[in-house]
Design a protein around this motif. Sequence first.
Motif, PDB file in Angstrom:
ATOM      1  N   GLY A  55       0.825  -1.187   0.000  1.00 18.40           N
ATOM      2  CA  GLY A  55       0.000   0.000   0.000  1.00 18.40           C
ATOM      3  C   GLY A  55       0.865   1.244   0.000  1.00 18.40           C
ATOM      4  N   VAL A  79      -4.332   0.304  -1.585  1.00 16.22           N
ATOM      5  CA  VAL A  79      -3.942  -0.820  -0.744  1.00 16.22           C
ATOM      6  C   VAL A  79      -4.277  -2.102  -1.509  1.00 16.22           C
ATOM      7  CG1 VAL A  79      -4.307  -2.030   1.442  1.00 16.22           C
ATOM      8  CG2 VAL A  79      -4.344   0.467   1.384  1.00 16.22           C
ATOM      9  N   HIS A  83      -4.701  -7.131   1.502  1.00 19.72           N
ATOM     10  CA  HIS A  83      -4.418  -6.496   2.784  1.00 19.72           C
ATOM     11  C   HIS A  83      -5.444  -5.425   3.137  1.00 19.72           C
ATOM     12  CE1 HIS A  83      -0.532  -8.400   1.980  1.00 19.72           C
ATOM     13  NE2 HIS A  83      -0.215  -8.205   3.248  1.00 19.72           N
ATOM     14  N   ARG A  84      -6.597  -5.467   2.568  1.00 20.17           N
ATOM     15  CA  ARG A  84      -7.639  -4.512   2.898  1.00 20.17           C
ATOM     16  C   ARG A  84      -8.401  -4.939   4.153  1.00 20.17           C
ATOM     17  NH1 ARG A  84      -9.974  -3.136  -3.220  1.00 20.17           N
ATOM     18  NH2 ARG A  84      -8.021  -2.186  -3.976  1.00 20.17           N
ATOM     19  N   ILE A  88      -5.009  -0.360   7.157  1.00 18.19           N
ATOM     20  CA  ILE A  88      -3.766   0.139   6.553  1.00 18.19           C
ATOM     21  C   ILE A  88      -3.986   1.485   5.884  1.00 18.19           C
ATOM     22  CG2 ILE A  88      -2.024  -0.331   4.792  1.00 18.19           C
ATOM     23  CD1 ILE A  88      -2.364  -3.298   5.379  1.00 18.19           C
ATOM     24  N   ALA A  89      -5.106   1.635   5.171  1.00 18.85           N
ATOM     25  CA  ALA A  89      -5.376   2.907   4.495  1.00 18.85           C
ATOM     26  C   ALA A  89      -5.506   4.048   5.502  1.00 18.85           C
ATOM     27  CB  ALA A  89      -6.646   2.786   3.658  1.00 18.85           C
TER      28      ALA A  89
END
Length: 283
Positions: A55, A79, A83-84, A88-89
């Motif tokens: 990301g 991202v 890995h969503r 993370i975002a």
Amino acid sequence: MVCIRAAVMEDLLAMQRCNLLCLPENYQMKYYFYHILSWPQLLHVAEDYNGKIVGYVLAKMEEETTAADVHGHITSLAVARSHRKLGIATRLMQASHLAMQDVFGAKYVSLHVRVTNKGAHHLYTKSLGYKIHDTEARYYADGEDAYDMKKQLDPKPPSSAAQKQGEVVASSGLGALQRKLAERRAVEKPATPSTTTTTPAPVPAPATAAGAQGGKHDKGSMDTADYSADASEAPAPAKEAAGAAPAAEEEAAAAEEAASQPAGAVSPEVSEPAAVAATAAIK
């Protein structure tokens, strides 16, 4: 385990790859270079435990603004699908917001998002506190409209050490800097004066008899021109008187030796003046 860190030059290819896999809005590599060379503090990446970039956030500061309207802009956020839903975002955006605020003193941050991207709407409005400011028609290349969204940041000046130092130097002026230097010198402990031992100059040795007679100084004393001045600079009459005494003694000795020899006989070792004097004495 995913780590959020500042992006570096070596991450640009991986960021571009992530962009191509996740978003329809793509950019040439020179656009990534433009961002990281101009605002390196604002670019962040998400790196997994294998060192893979999963990301990124691409951000910048708006250049055509006044001092009262300093703000940043989120250019791109992506991202990887694998890995969503892990936050993370949100962490990437928060890192970029903090850099805008601390380094550049941004008052707010803006972005554009497709009106049909419901997942992005939820992220920006519910998780990050963005609000829809306007709608721009046909903003994207395919003709879709975009929401112009903004988020207010805490109105505080930059807090980085480099910017603080720059502000102090810029606002203080030469006179204030000189006063600060004078105050610093005043509180410092004065340096202890160094004790220097001065060696007295050596006194020239007295001239020897040989030096006084022949104008030469004793080899056992100093062999420098400075210490031979006493003998070489003696007055001329003193030199002549000193050289005449041994000459008279030699002539007297030669006369006595000639008187002891027969008449008319002159020793070959006696000089001509001595022979004449001896002959006169016999007569």
